[in-house]
Design an enzyme around this catalytic site. Structure first.
Site, short mmCIF file in Angstrom:
data_model
loop_
_atom_site.label_atom_id
_atom_site.label_comp_id
_atom_site.label_asym_id
_atom_site.label_seq_id
_atom_site.Cartn_x
_atom_site.Cartn_y
_atom_site.Cartn_z
N CYS A 1 0.57 -1.33 -0.06
CA CYS A 1 -0.03 0.03 -0.06
C CYS A 1 0.86 1.16 -0.05
O CYS A 1 1.91 1.45 0.89
CB CYS A 1 -0.85 -0.10 1.29
SG CYS A 1 -1.72 1.51 1.64
N CYS B 1 0.30 3.21 3.73
CA CYS B 1 0.72 2.57 4.91
C CYS B 1 1.83 1.49 4.79
O CYS B 1 2.40 1.35 5.80
CB CYS B 1 -0.41 2.32 5.80
SG CYS B 1 -0.94 0.64 5.10
N CYS C 1 -7.20 -1.03 1.39
CA CYS C 1 -6.04 -1.55 2.21
C CYS C 1 -6.91 -1.87 3.62
O CYS C 1 -7.52 -0.77 4.12
CB CYS C 1 -5.01 -0.44 2.40
SG CYS C 1 -4.00 -0.98 3.74
N CYS D 1 -5.19 1.00 6.48
CA CYS D 1 -5.36 2.40 6.36
C CYS D 1 -6.69 2.99 5.75
O CYS D 1 -6.91 4.05 5.71
CB CYS D 1 -4.32 3.14 5.93
SG CYS D 1 -3.86 2.75 4.13
N CYS E 1 -7.99 -5.92 -9.66
CA CYS E 1 -7.82 -4.79 -10.67
C CYS E 1 -7.45 -3.53 -9.74
O CYS E 1 -8.24 -2.98 -9.20
CB CYS E 1 -8.80 -4.71 -11.60
SG CYS E 1 -8.54 -3.58 -13.04
#
Length: 202
Positions: free
Chosen positions: A95, A98, A144, A147, A167
């Site tokens: 991510c 984070c 995510c 976060c 995707c």
């Protein structure tokens, strides 16, 4: 993210696909029917109370405008323009907000959709799934789990063994080379913001 067919109809600065491109994507996809993945029960928190929280001021300083728009405003980068669409290196995609590990490079495949595609997660808990009814269709949004950053969408037209296609926007991702991925946490320099150029624009 839009399915390959729907992506050509997005407004704004998103690239408009030609009729030939649309036909190419439809005929190349396996299977052709692009339908959203069914949402498993209990797969997402009702309240957006995530473990990792950043102020919007901090994120605007740390992320590029595109990264902020995609991850915080549920935006979509232009198809075929993302930094990681054709990325082939071995390692871990994390991510960009984070640094949570999301996908292994070994699960990345060429879907022909114009966005990075993966057929499996590093762990089932890495991503939060949410029903998305925007643009007059039903899709499954991926975020995510740590976060809440918007990543993309999940579809049921991926390869074996999972049959899933995550995707994902390149702007939502950072990348750690295999050697780095074994003991590094936090945002990777490979997808870091703070003025770095990110593939694709909206």
């Amino acid at each position: 993210l839009q399915s390959p067919v729907a992506s050509g109809f997005l407004g704004g600065n998103t690239a408009v696909m030609s009729a030939f491109s649309l036909l190419h994507l439809v005929t190349k996809s396996q299977p052709v029917a692009l339908r959203p993945c069914g949402l498993p029960s209990g797969s997402c928190r009702d309240k957006k109370t995530y473990k990792v929280v950043f102020s919007q001021e901090e994120l605007r300083k740390r992320l590029t405008p595109l990264q902020y728009h995609v991850t915080q405003e549920r935006g979509t980068e232009s198809a075929f323009r993302g930094k990681f669409t054709d990325h082939k290196e071995e390692g871990t995609y994390t991510c960009v907000v984070c640094g949570t590990p999301l996908f292994k490079s070994t699960t990345k495949f060429d879907s022909g959709s114009g966005w990075p595609s993966f057929f499996d997660l590093i762990t089932p808990e890495a991503v939060c799934l949410t029903d998305d009814f925007s643009y007059g269709m039903h899709r499954v949004e991926t975020s995510c789990s740590q976060c809440g950053a918007h990543l993309g969408h999940l579809f049921d037209d991926g390869p074996r063994p999972t049959g899933k296609r995550y995707c994902i926007n390149s702007a939502s991702l950072a990348f750690l080379l295999e050697a780095q991925a074994s003991g590094t946490s936090g945002t990777s320099a490979s997808g870091e913001g703070a003025g770095k150029e990110e593939g694709g624009g909206l």
